[in-house]
Design an enzyme around this catalytic site. Structure first.
Site, PDB file in Angstrom:
ATOM      1  N   GLU A 145      -8.698   3.074 -30.454  1.00 58.53           N
ATOM      2  CA  GLU A 145     -10.026   2.981 -31.056  1.00 58.53           C
ATOM      3  C   GLU A 145      -9.985   3.075 -32.572  1.00 58.53           C
ATOM      4  O   GLU A 145     -10.582   2.263 -33.270  1.00 58.53           O
ATOM      5  CB  GLU A 145     -10.921   4.092 -30.475  1.00 58.53           C
ATOM      6  N   GLU A 197     -22.696  13.750 -26.742  1.00 57.68           N
ATOM      7  CA  GLU A 197     -23.127  12.402 -27.123  1.00 57.68           C
ATOM      8  C   GLU A 197     -24.179  11.857 -26.159  1.00 57.68           C
ATOM      9  O   GLU A 197     -24.112  10.726 -25.691  1.00 57.68           O
ATOM     10  CB  GLU A 197     -21.921  11.465 -27.226  1.00 57.68           C
ATOM     11  N   ASP A 251     -11.976  13.297 -33.521  1.00 52.97           N
ATOM     12  CA  ASP A 251     -12.084  12.211 -32.545  1.00 52.97           C
ATOM     13  C   ASP A 251     -10.955  11.202 -32.714  1.00 52.97           C
ATOM     14  O   ASP A 251     -11.218  10.062 -33.099  1.00 52.97           O
ATOM     15  CB  ASP A 251     -13.455  11.534 -32.699  1.00 52.97           C
TER      16      ASP A 251
HETATM   17  C1  GCV Z   1     -16.465   7.569 -24.059  1.00 48.47           C
HETATM   18  C2  GCV Z   1     -15.797   8.759 -29.135  1.00 48.47           C
HETATM   19  C3  GCV Z   1     -15.880   7.315 -28.723  1.00 48.47           C
HETATM   20  C4  GCV Z   1     -16.803   7.136 -27.534  1.00 48.47           C
HETATM   21  C5  GCV Z   1     -16.285   8.026 -26.401  1.00 48.47           C
HETATM   22  C6  GCV Z   1     -16.243   9.467 -26.896  1.00 48.47           C
HETATM   23  C7  GCV Z   1     -15.680  10.418 -25.853  1.00 48.47           C
HETATM   24  O1  GCV Z   1     -17.008   9.196 -29.656  1.00 48.47           O
HETATM   25  O2  GCV Z   1     -16.316   6.552 -29.824  1.00 48.47           O
HETATM   26  O3  GCV Z   1     -16.777   5.784 -27.164  1.00 48.47           O
HETATM   27  O4  GCV Z   1     -17.101   7.921 -25.268  1.00 48.47           O
HETATM   28  O5  GCV Z   1     -15.432   9.548 -28.032  1.00 48.47           O
HETATM   29  O6  GCV Z   1     -14.525  10.777 -25.975  1.00 48.47           O
HETATM   30  O7  GCV Z   1     -16.392  10.817 -24.962  1.00 48.47           O
END
Ligand code: GCV
Length: 660
Positions: free
Chosen positions: A385, A278, A357
């Site tokens: 989340e 990411e 995720d």
């Molecule tokens: C910390 C998901 C979340 C991100 C997070 C990522 C991760 O994509 O939406 O906020 O980033 O996981 O686990 O690194």
């Protein structure tokens, strides 16, 4: 942080049985001192006393000297740093440990048992954690991030550790946090976000003193501090032009920096790294593998006994939805399995429990169990989340227990394969710690399942209820079970169906948006059209993901006929009329579960309202208020998901209910 702090699962009354006794604490060292302090405080409240050697004692907490006294129920000195023996006879209880943490955990064991620790026939037990590392990762930013705020995916206020761009001056709350963590067996905390922005990068070097202050506040409760670092640190922090893991200058840089980290924090746990994920930098930029990257940091940490937690969350987040050959679910396995055996002994691969995720329902990641030559940490998400963001009640104990009991090879459970269990923390500076007071149960359950992955989550919930509400009678206990036990299942019912996942609003991930991510670069999740829904991940006609599993799972997931209902749409694209094992068609299942899920949320709200006379008013009011939002949101989910699928499929609800 002006409001009074909620005691969570350590209210004063939880210590009544300990505090009324005469207690001998035998042993020296910082953690023995912590135990002595806990007992003294309890005695001051309830009339007991700390006694000296030779005086009669109802409770003996003993840190052995490796064999001198010989009173341990399982043999002295064989409990490691964290295990303990507990024995009860003639109204007297004894805890024997060979390490400071073990003594502390033994004390909390007695606290959990309450009067039962002393009464009844003789018992002798040995307790040891199944997993050596039980860790919380905080996605906390030091500086408030313009999009993600202070705590990325945080639903409990600001950070416990950081405020106004630096470590908080007053760390008593961090100390109280360490105490809560020790009481459920958690022994490590990573204090900053895995997305390491520039301010946070400096924690490794010129700001390590702030980390040291936090570590000092956690240390009395046996909690070690870890730090997320950016792979590009040698460049970001300078002065190197490269972060290439095979460059000698880069190796020296990490060695030097790590030496200074240990000067500041002698019991530092190690680094956590999100690389090539990411947008975070990583070894791919230099044509190196993730084993090269992890081993670079592992080598720097090795002289001090530190560990690098290297995250396996590596996937293409710039996909084209038109390209049906790319499957995000495959990514971690495809990237990492070829590297098995190449990671250093102090490198731990940290794998999210599912391949995507932290959705409300995912299969266990096929990467878990597929790398026998690599140490493994399984990562779950306590911060909600995708499970209601601590506005909804969603007790995740049953989900985590399912993951930990899953047997990737049909034989050995995940909870026995893993070296570590890690949760993304759900805690912030909210007076209730977790925003939603009932989300405290998730944190407690995580710690206890990390200690014993085979534990029955409902028994863990019983413990949490009894500690949090020491005077809970039957009505409150049953009420709390009624609102928590089935809350994950209810959440699943009114959100994305049958394992398909996502369907959330992009960005913040709260509330329904069936097509929210369908045409986005992050991946494609449901492929609904007028004829059917789901993703074909089979080997015969789909992405081949199902074949990443060992048997018996690969075969089971491959066929819609044997795939478990709850994962059907994760593995298969099927017509709306496909009949599930339950006997219902897919479309009728979608309608029914969405109506049921809302009814269950409404019923939980009603049950909670009926507990008003039994729960402390501020706590009751906070939960009641959140139930209003949960029910509103659940109805929104029901109506959007049902309307979407009615419009796509044209198939009416066989029960003729209103679908908008
Ligand atoms: C910390 C998901 C979340 C991100 C997070 C990522 C991760 O994509 O939406 O906020 O980033 O996981 O686990 O690194």
């Amino acid at each position: 942080m002006t409001d009074a702090l909620d005691p969570a699962w350590l209210p004063d009354d939880a210590f009544r049985a300990v505090g009324t006794r005469r207690t001998l604490v035998r042993g020296t060292g910082p953690l023995a001192d912590t135990v002595r302090g806990e007992v003294a405080a309890a005695c001051a409240r309830f009339g007991g006393a700390l006694v000296d050697e030779g005086a009669p004692a109802g409770l003996v907490l003993e840190l052995t000297d490796g064999g001198a006294s010989g009173v341990g129920p399982g043999g002295v000195g064989d409990f490691g740093d964290e295990g303990f023996g507990y024995a009860r006879a003639d109204g007297r209880a004894t805890v024997t440990a060979s390490g400071g943490r073990g003594l502390l955990y033994g004390l909390f064991h007695v606290v959990r048992l309450g009067e039962a620790a002393f009464l009844g026939g003789p018992v002798r037990e040995e307790h040891r954690p199944a997993l050596a590392l039980r860790m919380l990762d905080h996605w906390d930013n030091v500086a408030v991030h313009p999009v993600m705020g202070q705590v990325e995916r945080g639903y409990a206020g600001g950070s416990l550790f950081w405020s106004d761009g630096r470590a908080r001056d007053a760390l008593d709350r961090v100390r109280a946090y360490g105490r809560l963590l020790a009481a459920c067996g958690i022994n490590a905390v990573c204090v900053n976000n895995v997305n390491v922005h520039e301010t946070e990068a400096h924690l490794l070097t010129d700001r390590i003193g702030e980390v040291a202050a936090i570590a000092a506040a956690l240390r009395p409760y046996g909690v070690r501090t870890h730090l997320s670092v950016t792979f590009a640190a040698p460049v970001v922090l300078g002065p190197l032009p490269t972060a290439d893991p095979l460059d000698a200058r880069v190796r020296d840089w990490w060695a030097g920096v790590t030496e200074r980290v240990y000067e500041a924090v002698p019991d530092f746990g190690g680094y956590v790294v999100k690389a090539d994920s990411e947008g975070q930098p990583g070894p791919f930029a230099y044509g190196r593998t993730h084993a090269d990257g992890a081993n670079l940091l592992a080598a720097a940490l090795a002289p001090y006994g530190g560990t690098v937690h290297w995250r396996a969350f590596v996937y293409d987040h710039r996909q084209d939805w038109r390209d049906r050959s790319t499957d995000r679910a495959r990514a971690a396995y495809d990237h990492f399995v070829p590297l098995d055996g190449e990671f250093a002994a102090n490198a731990v691969l940290q794998v999210k429990h599912g391949p995507m995720d932290f959705q409300v329902r995912e299969p266990v990641s096929p990467l878990i169990g597929a790398m026998p030559g690599t140490r493994l940490a399984v990562e779950v998400q306590a911060t909600q989340e995708y499970t209601g963001q601590q506005r909804h009640v969603c007790w995740l104990g049953p989900m985590w227990s399912e993951v930990l009991r899953f047997r990737p090879d049909g034989e050995v459970a995940v909870g026995r394969l893993a070296d570590a269990l890690v949760a993304v923390s759900n805690v912030g500076d909210d007076p209730f710690w977790t925003g939603h007071p009932l989300a405290q149960a998730n944190l407690y359950t995580f710690g206890r399942l990390a200690w014993d992955p085979a534990a029955d989550p409902r028994a863990v919930l019983d413990e949490w209820i009894a500690l949090t509400h020491p005077d809970a009678g039957r009505r409150l206990t049953e009420g709390l079970h009624a609102v928590l036990d089935g809350s994950w299942a209810a959440y699943e019912k009114y959100t994305a169906p049958l394992g398909v996942g996502f369907m959330v609003q992009p960005g913040h991930h709260y509330g329904p948006s069936v097509d929210g991510y369908e045409y986005s670069p992050w991946g494609t999740y449901h492929f609904a059209d007028r004829d059917g829904v789901g993703v074909d991940r089979g080997a015969a006609t789909g992405t081949g993901y199902a074949a990443q599993y060992a048997e018996p799972w690969a075969k089971l997931f491959e066929s819609p006929g044997t795939c478990p209902d709850e994962l059907l749409l994760f593995f298969h694209h099927v017509p709306y009329g496909h009949v599930l094992h339950s006997g219902k068609t897919v479309i009728q299942h979608i309608y029914d579960t969405h109506f049921e899920g809302v009814e269950e949320a409404e019923e939980a709200r009603r049950v909670w309202a009926g507990l008003a006379d039994l729960v402390e008013p501020a706590r009751h009011a906070r939960v009641a208020e959140r139930y209003e939002e949960q029910v509103r949101s659940a109805r929104e989910w029901r109506d959007q998901v049902n309307s979407y699928f009615l419009r796509k499929s044209g198939v009416p609800d066989e029960r003729g209910r209103t679908i908008h």
